[in-house]
Each structure stands twice: as C-alpha cells, then as structure tokens.
Design a protein around this motif. Structure first.
Motif, PDB file in Angstrom:
ATOM      1  N   GLN A  17       2.277   3.111   9.195  1.00 49.58           N
ATOM      2  CA  GLN A  17       1.065   2.667   9.885  1.00 49.58           C
ATOM      3  C   GLN A  17      -0.194   3.182   9.193  1.00 49.58           C
ATOM      4  OE1 GLN A  17       1.532   3.900  13.979  1.00 49.58           O
ATOM      5  NE2 GLN A  17       3.428   2.742  14.217  1.00 49.58           N
ATOM      6  N   LEU A  18      -0.164   4.438   8.739  1.00 51.54           N
ATOM      7  CA  LEU A  18      -1.324   5.004   8.046  1.00 51.54           C
ATOM      8  C   LEU A  18      -1.626   4.265   6.746  1.00 51.54           C
ATOM      9  CD1 LEU A  18      -0.726   8.829   8.587  1.00 51.54           C
ATOM     10  CD2 LEU A  18      -2.718   7.522   9.348  1.00 51.54           C
ATOM     11  N   VAL A  19      -0.578   3.943   5.997  1.00 53.58           N
ATOM     12  CA  VAL A  19      -0.769   3.193   4.754  1.00 53.58           C
ATOM     13  C   VAL A  19      -1.338   1.814   5.066  1.00 53.58           C
ATOM     14  CG1 VAL A  19       0.455   2.046   2.853  1.00 53.58           C
ATOM     15  CG2 VAL A  19       0.891   4.454   3.354  1.00 53.58           C
ATOM     16  N   ASP A  20      -0.795   1.151   6.084  1.00 52.10           N
ATOM     17  CA  ASP A  20      -1.282  -0.171   6.450  1.00 52.10           C
ATOM     18  C   ASP A  20      -2.758  -0.105   6.864  1.00 52.10           C
ATOM     19  OD1 ASP A  20      -0.543  -3.022   6.869  1.00 52.10           O
ATOM     20  OD2 ASP A  20      -1.159  -2.563   8.923  1.00 52.10           O
ATOM     21  N   LYS A  21      -3.108   0.893   7.656  1.00 48.15           N
ATOM     22  CA  LYS A  21      -4.495   1.075   8.084  1.00 48.15           C
ATOM     23  C   LYS A  21      -5.403   1.312   6.871  1.00 48.15           C
ATOM     24  CE  LYS A  21      -7.382   3.944  11.056  1.00 48.15           C
ATOM     25  NZ  LYS A  21      -7.456   5.105  11.931  1.00 48.15           N
ATOM     26  N   TRP A  22      -4.962   2.151   5.938  1.00 49.62           N
ATOM     27  CA  TRP A  22      -5.759   2.439   4.746  1.00 49.62           C
ATOM     28  C   TRP A  22      -5.976   1.181   3.917  1.00 49.62           C
ATOM     29  CZ3 TRP A  22      -6.059   1.975  -0.403  1.00 49.62           C
ATOM     30  CH2 TRP A  22      -7.009   2.761  -1.066  1.00 49.62           C
ATOM     31  N   ILE A  23      -4.899   0.429   3.721  1.00 48.57           N
ATOM     32  CA  ILE A  23      -5.000  -0.816   2.937  1.00 48.57           C
ATOM     33  C   ILE A  23      -6.023  -1.748   3.583  1.00 48.57           C
ATOM     34  CG2 ILE A  23      -3.776  -2.939   2.259  1.00 48.57           C
ATOM     35  CD1 ILE A  23      -2.949  -0.570   0.523  1.00 48.57           C
ATOM     36  N   ALA A  38       6.356  -3.429  -9.670  1.00 50.82           N
ATOM     37  CA  ALA A  38       6.015  -2.924 -11.002  1.00 50.82           C
ATOM     38  C   ALA A  38       5.271  -1.591 -10.899  1.00 50.82           C
ATOM     39  CB  ALA A  38       5.168  -3.948 -11.754  1.00 50.82           C
ATOM     40  N   VAL A  39       4.367  -1.470  -9.924  1.00 50.51           N
ATOM     41  CA  VAL A  39       3.637  -0.217  -9.718  1.00 50.51           C
ATOM     42  C   VAL A  39       4.606   0.890  -9.306  1.00 50.51           C
ATOM     43  CG1 VAL A  39       1.886   0.935  -8.288  1.00 50.51           C
ATOM     44  CG2 VAL A  39       1.446  -1.353  -9.196  1.00 50.51           C
ATOM     45  N   LEU A  40       5.592   0.572  -8.467  1.00 50.60           N
ATOM     46  CA  LEU A  40       6.596   1.567  -8.074  1.00 50.60           C
ATOM     47  C   LEU A  40       7.350   2.069  -9.300  1.00 50.60           C
ATOM     48  CD1 LEU A  40       8.141   3.138  -5.876  1.00 50.60           C
ATOM     49  CD2 LEU A  40       9.646   1.132  -5.658  1.00 50.60           C
ATOM     50  N   ASP A  74       2.823   9.510  -4.677  1.00 56.88           N
ATOM     51  CA  ASP A  74       2.504   8.185  -5.216  1.00 56.88           C
ATOM     52  C   ASP A  74       3.692   7.232  -5.083  1.00 56.88           C
ATOM     53  OD1 ASP A  74      -0.110   8.837  -5.922  1.00 56.88           O
ATOM     54  OD2 ASP A  74       0.375   9.221  -8.032  1.00 56.88           O
ATOM     55  N   VAL A  75       4.888   7.736  -5.383  1.00 59.03           N
ATOM     56  CA  VAL A  75       6.105   6.914  -5.246  1.00 59.03           C
ATOM     57  C   VAL A  75       6.289   6.510  -3.786  1.00 59.03           C
ATOM     58  CG1 VAL A  75       8.635   6.957  -5.394  1.00 59.03           C
ATOM     59  CG2 VAL A  75       7.263   7.867  -7.282  1.00 59.03           C
ATOM     60  N   LEU A  76       6.141   7.474  -2.884  1.00 58.35           N
ATOM     61  CA  LEU A  76       6.304   7.195  -1.453  1.00 58.35           C
ATOM     62  C   LEU A  76       5.263   6.191  -0.980  1.00 58.35           C
ATOM     63  CD1 LEU A  76       7.730   7.739   1.215  1.00 58.35           C
ATOM     64  CD2 LEU A  76       6.220   9.735   1.510  1.00 58.35           C
ATOM     65  N   TRP A  77       4.027   6.331  -1.422  1.00 57.69           N
ATOM     66  CA  TRP A  77       2.946   5.416  -1.039  1.00 57.69           C
ATOM     67  C   TRP A  77       3.319   3.968  -1.355  1.00 57.69           C
ATOM     68  CZ3 TRP A  77      -1.816   5.681   1.333  1.00 57.69           C
ATOM     69  CH2 TRP A  77      -2.632   4.557   1.196  1.00 57.69           C
ATOM     70  N   VAL A  78       3.742   3.729  -2.585  1.00 60.96           N
ATOM     71  CA  VAL A  78       4.047   2.352  -2.986  1.00 60.96           C
ATOM     72  C   VAL A  78       5.290   1.850  -2.251  1.00 60.96           C
ATOM     73  CG1 VAL A  78       4.482   0.778  -4.914  1.00 60.96           C
ATOM     74  CG2 VAL A  78       2.960   2.716  -5.232  1.00 60.96           C
ATOM     75  N   LEU A  79       6.260   2.720  -2.025  1.00 59.09           N
ATOM     76  CA  LEU A  79       7.440   2.327  -1.256  1.00 59.09           C
ATOM     77  C   LEU A  79       7.049   1.950   0.172  1.00 59.09           C
ATOM     78  CD1 LEU A  79      10.508   1.979  -1.359  1.00 59.09           C
ATOM     79  CD2 LEU A  79      10.698   4.355  -0.591  1.00 59.09           C
ATOM     80  N   GLY A  87       8.361  -6.226   5.846  1.00 64.93           N
ATOM     81  CA  GLY A  87       8.808  -6.095   7.233  1.00 64.93           C
ATOM     82  C   GLY A  87       9.955  -5.127   7.425  1.00 64.93           C
ATOM     83  N   VAL A  88      10.096  -4.161   6.537  1.00 63.94           N
ATOM     84  CA  VAL A  88      11.178  -3.175   6.635  1.00 63.94           C
ATOM     85  C   VAL A  88      10.693  -1.966   7.422  1.00 63.94           C
ATOM     86  CG1 VAL A  88      12.636  -1.588   5.314  1.00 63.94           C
ATOM     87  CG2 VAL A  88      12.303  -3.937   4.516  1.00 63.94           C
ATOM     88  N   ASN A  89      11.438  -1.597   8.450  1.00 64.69           N
ATOM     89  CA  ASN A  89      11.171  -0.377   9.208  1.00 64.69           C
ATOM     90  C   ASN A  89      11.975   0.731   8.536  1.00 64.69           C
ATOM     91  OD1 ASN A  89      11.575   1.802  11.065  1.00 64.69           O
ATOM     92  ND2 ASN A  89      11.002   0.445  12.756  1.00 64.69           N
ATOM     93  N   LEU A  90      11.297   1.574   7.767  1.00 66.69           N
ATOM     94  CA  LEU A  90      12.005   2.592   6.985  1.00 66.69           C
ATOM     95  C   LEU A  90      12.720   3.617   7.855  1.00 66.69           C
ATOM     96  CD1 LEU A  90       9.611   3.206   3.971  1.00 66.69           C
ATOM     97  CD2 LEU A  90      11.900   2.212   3.928  1.00 66.69           C
ATOM     98  N   THR A  91      12.215   3.898   9.033  1.00 59.98           N
ATOM     99  CA  THR A  91      12.900   4.832   9.932  1.00 59.98           C
ATOM    100  C   THR A  91      14.280   4.297  10.293  1.00 59.98           C
ATOM    101  OG1 THR A  91      10.811   5.660  10.836  1.00 59.98           O
ATOM    102  CG2 THR A  91      12.797   6.004  12.170  1.00 59.98           C
TER     103      THR A  91
END
Length: 122
Positions: A17-23, A38-40, A74-79, A87-91
């Motif tokens: 949610q935080l990443v989505d809000k930031w984007i 590619a960025v990942l 950085d890796v986690l951010w792009v993931l 639409g993947v719920n990583l939890t």
C-alpha cells in the motif's frame, strides 16, 4: 509518508500500500510490467555486485560503498511494484509458498548429507 518514522514495523500488505501511495503521489504512474521486470533484474545485479565485493573475492572500487540494505530495499521496492501491478497479494502468496515448501521439503534438507555440520567444516 510521515507515518513511516513513527511506525516500528510494516507488514507486506502495508508495504504494498505504501509503494502504491508513493507511486500515485510522486511517481506519476507505474512503469510497465516489462520495464519493471528489467528494473528488478538490474537491481538484483546491483545487489549481487555488493554481495560479491562484501562476501566474495572481489574488492570495492575506489569510491564504492557497501550499501547492502539499500540494495535489498531497491529489489523489494520493484517486487512490490510488480505485485501491485499484477494484482498479487504478497502476504497470501508468501503464506502459500511457505506451506508448499514445508510440505515438499520438510525432510529433504535434514537428510541432505551436503548440509550436515561435518561437511560444512571440511
């Protein structure tokens, strides 16, 4: 994003949610899924470079620093971006993945002679 400085821990759902809000606030829009893939790959390469220099046989070039945590973030951010875009719920996926690995591999590593204490000391 002030809430980050007062919050002790962030769940995977909160991170998504935080990443989505930031984007949406600062990033204009997500890069395409293929671009983010590619960025990942690029970010994983940067993490690999730091790992090779910190734990492997390579040395840091003049001016380079060991920023292991930042590279992992950085890796986690792009993931997290990719998860949001697809639409993947990583939890939920992590829970299922741990269950899969537990079911499939519950004895596999315990019986692997390559992982025994004896072999690790050779």
């Amino acid at each position: 994003m002030e809430e980050l400085s007062t919050k002790k821990e962030i769940t995977l759902n909160e991170a998504q949610q935080l990443v989505d809000k930031w984007i949406k606030e600062y990033g204009v829009r997500y890069f395409s899924e293929l671009t983010n893939m590619a960025v990942l790959t690029e970010e994983v390469g940067e993490l690999a470079r730091v790992m090779a220099r910190t734990y492997g046989d390579q040395s840091f070039k003049k001016g380079e620093t060991a920023n292991l945590g930042d590279e992992m973030a950085d890796v986690l951010w792009v993931l997290l971006c990719l998860a949001n875009q697809t639409g993947v719920n990583l939890t939920e996926e992590l829970k299922k993945n741990i269950l899969k690995k537990t079911t499939r591999d519950k004895d596999r590593h315990k019986t692997n002679c390559k992982l025994s204490t004896y072999n690790n000391n050779i």
